[in-house]
Design a protein around this motif. Structure first.
Motif, short mmCIF file in Angstrom:
data_model
loop_
_atom_site.label_atom_id
_atom_site.label_comp_id
_atom_site.label_asym_id
_atom_site.label_seq_id
_atom_site.Cartn_x
_atom_site.Cartn_y
_atom_site.Cartn_z
N ALA A 1 15.91 -22.49 37.87
CA ALA A 1 14.98 -21.95 37.18
C ALA A 1 13.69 -22.04 38.20
N PRO A 2 12.83 -21.33 37.96
CA PRO A 2 11.49 -21.42 38.89
C PRO A 2 10.89 -22.85 38.87
N PRO A 3 10.37 -23.55 40.01
CA PRO A 3 9.77 -24.73 39.55
C PRO A 3 8.20 -24.58 39.19
N ASP A 4 8.31 -25.62 38.38
CA ASP A 4 6.89 -25.86 37.53
C ASP A 4 5.84 -26.50 38.54
N ALA A 5 5.10 -26.03 39.15
CA ALA A 5 4.08 -26.54 40.10
C ALA A 5 3.04 -27.48 39.15
N ARG A 6 2.83 -27.14 38.23
CA ARG A 6 1.80 -27.99 37.53
C ARG A 6 2.54 -29.44 37.07
N ARG A 7 3.73 -29.66 37.08
CA ARG A 7 4.38 -30.63 36.80
C ARG A 7 4.80 -31.49 38.07
N GLY A 8 4.51 -31.05 38.95
CA GLY A 8 4.69 -31.39 40.68
C GLY A 8 6.06 -31.16 40.95
N GLU A 9 6.79 -30.33 40.33
CA GLU A 9 7.97 -29.59 40.80
C GLU A 9 7.93 -29.02 42.07
N ARG A 10 9.06 -29.01 42.90
CA ARG A 10 8.90 -28.23 44.37
C ARG A 10 10.32 -27.84 44.87
N VAL A 11 10.75 -27.11 45.73
CA VAL A 11 11.67 -26.53 45.99
C VAL A 11 12.09 -26.93 47.68
N LEU A 12 12.82 -27.60 47.93
CA LEU A 12 13.24 -27.98 49.33
C LEU A 12 14.82 -27.80 49.48
N PRO A 13 15.16 -27.43 50.66
CA PRO A 13 16.60 -27.10 51.16
C PRO A 13 17.24 -28.48 51.40
N ASP A 14 18.56 -28.51 50.92
CA ASP A 14 19.30 -29.89 51.12
C ASP A 14 19.96 -29.82 52.47
N GLU A 15 20.70 -30.66 52.77
CA GLU A 15 21.34 -30.88 54.02
C GLU A 15 22.00 -29.45 54.62
N SER A 16 22.70 -28.99 53.63
CA SER A 16 23.56 -27.71 53.86
C SER A 16 22.49 -26.33 53.91
N GLY A 17 21.46 -26.62 53.59
CA GLY A 17 20.37 -25.26 53.28
C GLY A 17 20.60 -24.56 51.79
N THR A 18 21.09 -25.35 50.95
CA THR A 18 20.84 -24.88 49.66
C THR A 18 19.63 -25.50 48.91
N LYS A 19 18.82 -24.61 48.64
CA LYS A 19 17.49 -24.82 47.92
C LYS A 19 17.54 -25.44 46.64
N LEU A 20 16.99 -26.65 46.56
CA LEU A 20 16.96 -27.62 45.25
C LEU A 20 15.81 -27.57 44.53
#
Length: 751
Positions: free
Chosen positions: A125-144
């Motif tokens: 689901a798209p991150p909610d920036a207002r709640r401090g959520e963000r997207v980062l790739p894990d060790e294998s490159g999958t975006k969490l």
């Protein structure tokens, strides 16, 4: 033996016994340039919320210490330098890139619940920036998609890599939490355990510097809502030992209070350090042996006793280094060898003064002449050693890196030389001249004859100061020649003063610098400065390089030389280079000013001005010679210049000390004639001391490592110029100023 002689003998035995005990039981700490390793200088930077003051830097040191301990480096050293710099020494670390990367990580360590992926899967689901959520790739490159931080590095008590042989888990990382972190971790893992296996939401992400360093899945045995209790957890996976240790290091290291930037980095291979120690030891042995042979040939029995005092000097200097916990660096090793010349100088001053007393027949016996020699030479010895100590102190306070070690070693050597000459030599000499066999053969002592140099000078009785402007004209010509070298060729400032990177290699076969320069230009480094180093070595100096560019340089040099091994790697940031360049100019100015004040206080402003004029003359000529030769001007060169300042003023001090004595004895004699007599009386000392210093420095130049060849060359040039200037620059300046009314009045015929 009278009471004062017994006291000196007891003091000499006590100093030697204590020094021997310390030398046997306490090892000297070697610098990284002698034992190999990496030195990194970090500079803390202020942020909008935190000021990089001494307190913040101290907290940063503690965090870095934890990170380095986890690296497994033996005997690391971390010290704060000033209010915003940290000096890190890592013995044995030959690849500084990984260490620098670990030390430089500054962001907050955080633990996050995983809300899903951001790649279109069912849990995404798209991150909610207002709640401090963000997207980062894990060790294998999958975006969490990550929730706001639930825990930070402050909640971590420790992390350790372990190997489980019995359970079959292999390498894993154990993380321990403290305080509120215990309940926080149980809550975080309890919420993740409520999702099925293989669901991204069953994972917990650990981030550092906006990078996911680990995102383990909660074990199926953990119940929903219960979580992992007890404040301790294991992160398992297909780790090898290096991966497990690195993860534990990053988790345990936590965050730095303020960001840091690498402003200096030096790496020296162990081979280069071993060579330097061996070369320095040979230079010390050969230099001491040649000097001993020379003073024995000139002063006979007294020279042999002075040789024993030189051995004691070496023992006392070594013990002092060990007792003070000082670090012996490569320039410091040179300072240890060089201070042999200082020990010889003090002995020569005493013996020449004793010869004067005996030749003048005011002291008919060698014993009384020797006593008068020690008494008469004390003032000159003290003044000349104080001026060298001023130079050593400036090196320690205003220089950086290994050059500071040179200042420490030189200062210790000067003090040890005074002890060996004024205490050890005197005790041995008193015992010798009191022997009946020696009293029957006074010529055996070496002080009962005037010496060949003194006899030759006394026969000629030259009037050197009759026309002082001629000598000043010669000095002026030398200054013009040297200054033209600076103007025409310019100064080749080293990496320390310009910033950049210097990498020194040893290759399987010699590499032509022009070929290497062209190959590096084709590789995208057209401004690289390439020079030979030793028989099969090459040094490459460039502006700031990335690690990829440095690897490219190594590949190019290795391709041309059939393989290349890094001996030395130095990186200096531009801001630090500018600071070191500014400090070098300040050091020279302070050195000249300090010498002027001291000489003016001990003598007169007339003589102080003359001596400092000669010092400035020596510095300009030395810099000009290096400009003409195209030699680099760096921190080691600065050490040589300040040493030359100390040595050069020694000759002027000895001369002016004699001028002061003769003026009190012959008040009606013109200064020019007094200076002539002083030059004649001190010239034998100048020749003997100069020969002793040349033998020691020559051994260092021939046998020393490449890093010290230019240092020894600068000293040889400086010694030659300083010996000339003390007689033919400082003395003529004093006479010329005196004739202009600086030292007295003159009467002219009317009309």
């Amino acid at each position: 033996m009278n009471r004062s002689s017994r006291v000196r003998a007891f003091l000499a035995l006590a100093v030697i016994a204590v020094s021997l005990y310390i030398a046997v039981t306490v090892p000297v700490r070697l610098g990284l340039d002698l034992r190999g390793g990496t030195q990194i200088v970090l500079e803390t930077r202020s942020t909008p919320t935190v000021t990089a003051d001494a307190e913040a830097t101290d907290r940063t040191v503690e965090v870095l210490r934890g990170r380095i301990d986890a690296l497994g480096v033996a005997e690391p050293t971390l010290v704060r330098s000033g209010s915003d710099r940290i000096v890190v020494e890592l013995p044995g670390v030959q690849d500084p890139r990984k260490a620098a990367e670990v030390l430089g990580r500054t962001a907050q360590l955080t633990f996050h619940a995983v809300l899903g992926t951001a790649d279109g899967t069912a849990a995404s689901a798209p991150p909610d920036a207002r709640r401090g959520e963000r997207v980062l790739p894990d060790e294998s490159g999958t975006k969490l998609r990550l929730a706001p931080a639930a825990l930070t590095g402050e909640h971590v008590e420790g992390a350790e890599a372990r190997f489980d042989q019995q359970g079959g888990a292999g390498w894993h990382v154990t993380v321990d939490f403290k305080g509120e972190g215990r309940a926080g971790w149980a809550r975080l893992t309890g919420e993740a355990a409520c999702h099925p296996a293989a669901d991204p939401r069953r994972r917990v992400a650990i981030t550092l510097d906006d990078t996911v360093i680990s995102s383990p899945e909660v074990d199926p045995s953990v119940a929903c809502g219960a979580g992992i209790t007890g404040g301790s957890t294991q992160i398992t996976g297909s780790f090898d030992d290096a991966e497990a240790r690195e993860l534990a290091l990053l988790v345990h290291g936590g965050a730095l209070p303020v960001p840091v930037e690498t402003v200096e980095q030096r790496t020296v291979g162990p081979i280069l350090g071993e060579r330097a120690i061996e070369a320095g030891a040979w230079a010390a042995v050969v230099g001491t042996t040649l000097t001993a042979l020379f003073i024995v040939a000139v002063y006979r029995l007294m020279g042999a006793l002075a040789t024993l005092a030189l051995v004691c000097y070496g023992l006392i200097s070594y013990a002092a280094l060990a007792a003070l916990g000082a670090t012996l660096t490569l320039p410091g090793l040179a300072g240890f060898v060089l201070a042999i010349g200082m020990a010889v100088d003090a002995n020569v001053l005493v013996f020449e003064r004793a010869r004067e007393e005996h030749t003048a027949r005011t002291r008919p016996s060698p014993r009384s002449a020797l006593t008068a020699g020690f008494r008469g030479a004390f003032s000159a010895i003290a003044d000349s050693n104080v001026t060298t100590l001023i130079a050593a102190a400036l090196l320690f306070f205003l220089a950086s890196g290994p050059v500071r070690g040179f200042g420490v070693t030189l200062g210790i050597g000067v003090l040890a030389s005074m002890i060996s000459a004024l205490v050890v030599t005197r005790v041995l000499a008193d015992l010798a001249v009191n022997r009946p066999s020696v009293r029957r053969r006074p010529r055996l002592t070496g002080i009962a004859t005037p010496g060949r140099v003194r006899e030759a000078v006394l026969r000629r009785d030259p009037r050197l100061m009759a026309r002082p402007r001629r000598w000043l004209a010669v000095s002026g010509v030398l200054l013009v020649l040297a200054g033209s070298g600076i103007a025409v060729r310019g100064l080749d400032l080293g990496v320390e003063f310009t910033g950049g990177r210097l990498i020194e290699y040893t290759t399987e076969r010699p590499v032509d610098p022009d070929r290497a320069r062209a190959a590096l230009a084709d590789a995208g480094l057209p401004r690289a400065v390439v020079q030979t180093s030793g028989e099969a070595g090459l040094s490459v100096r460039t502006e700031k390089l990335t690690e990829a560019e440095a690897h490219r340089v190594t590949e190019v040099v290795g391709g041309l030389g059939g393989g290349a091994e890094e001996l030395r790697d130095e990186m200096i940031g531009p801001s630090l280079g500018e600071e070191l360049r500014r400090n070098a100019l300040i050091a020279l100015a302070v050195a000249l000013g300090a010498q002027l004040l001291y000489l003016a206080a001990r003598f007169r402003w007339l003589f102080g001005t003359a001596a400092v004029t000669a010092l400035a003359h020596d510095v300009v000529i030395l810099v000009g010679v290096f400009a003409w030769l195209g030699k680099p001007v760096d921190g080691v060169f600065l050490a040589a210049v300040l040493t030359v300042v100390g040595y050069s003023v020694n000759d002027s001090v000895v001369l002016f000390d004699r001028v002061r004595e003769l003026r009190e004895r012959h008040r009606g004699l013109p200064l020019s004639r007094v200076v002539d007599r002083a030059v004649v009386q001190t010239l034998p000392r100048t020749v003997s001391t100069g020969m002793g210093a040349v033998l020691v420095v020559g051994a260092l130049a021939v046998l020393g490592e490449d890093a010290l060849t230019d240092f020894a060359l600068a000293l040889l040039v400086g010694l030659a110029v300083g010996t000339w200037s003390s007689v033919f620059t400082a003395a003529p300046v004093a006479v010329a100023l005196d004739r202009r009314g600086a030292g007295g009045s003159r009467v002219r015929r009317a009309g």
